[in-house]
Design a protein around this motif. Sequence first.
Motif, PDB file in Angstrom:
ATOM      1  N   ASN A   1       0.593  -1.146  -0.072  1.00 23.04           N
ATOM      2  CA  ASN A   1      -0.075  -0.239   0.079  1.00 23.04           C
ATOM      3  C   ASN A   1       0.873   1.167  -0.042  1.00 23.04           C
ATOM      4  O   ASN A   1       0.422   2.333   0.028  1.00 23.04           O
ATOM      5  N   PHE A   2       2.216   1.213  -0.023  1.00 17.74           N
ATOM      6  CA  PHE A   2       3.014   2.289  -0.298  1.00 17.74           C
ATOM      7  C   PHE A   2       3.814   2.429  -1.152  1.00 17.74           C
ATOM      8  O   PHE A   2       4.726   1.618  -1.630  1.00 17.74           O
TER       9      PHE A   2
ATOM     10  N   TYR B   1      -0.185   6.616  -0.548  1.00 20.64           N
ATOM     11  CA  TYR B   1      -0.238   5.668   0.362  1.00 20.64           C
ATOM     12  C   TYR B   1      -1.828   5.417   0.308  1.00 20.64           C
ATOM     13  O   TYR B   1      -2.711   6.031   0.303  1.00 20.64           O
TER      14      TYR B   1
ATOM     15  N   GLN C   1      -1.843  11.193  -1.598  1.00 20.28           N
ATOM     16  CA  GLN C   1      -0.638  11.327  -2.420  1.00 20.28           C
ATOM     17  C   GLN C   1      -0.046  12.712  -2.368  1.00 20.28           C
ATOM     18  O   GLN C   1      -0.678  13.521  -2.158  1.00 20.28           O
TER      19      GLN C   1
END
Length: 170
Positions: A62-63, A96, A109
């Motif tokens: 997720n990053f 993220y 973002q």
Amino acid sequence: MKRTCLIALAIFTAYSVCAQTTKGNWLVGGQAGFSSAKEKGSNVTNSIIEFLPDAGYFFANNFAAGVSLGYTGLSTKANGNKSTSSVVEFGPFVRYYITGDDKLKLFAQGHAAWGSIDFGGGGGKTSTSSYGFKAGPAIFLNRNVALEITAGYKSSRYQRRGPKKYTWRY
């Protein structure tokens, strides 16, 4: 019945584990746009074209972090005269994904960029910098394509001929 449920659960779990925002995947996207407007009561027409590709890599689930390249061109026609200017920017971004499932995920973002503005027609060139953020849902149409609906903020600054700095926000 138990066997069918276990198989269905295994398939669902395997699909979830291979989600689009997992570590090791790439993020490729961007924006493109065109707009044209004529000022009411005058002969002034402004046209804007934008091309803003970006690419990133998921360093953790997720990053993602990556780089963006931006080009914006502006053309103004007034009383038979035409002027053009263009902006080219380059910079990093981080994104993220906050929550969600395989079909819908919310994300935030942040980004920054540096570049130059060419005022065209002998107007000279100058440097520019900007920063901003955006957030919204990513609606995954399949495992590889998402439609993003975002709201954001961007602040840009440039210096042109002299000490006065100009800032615009949208």
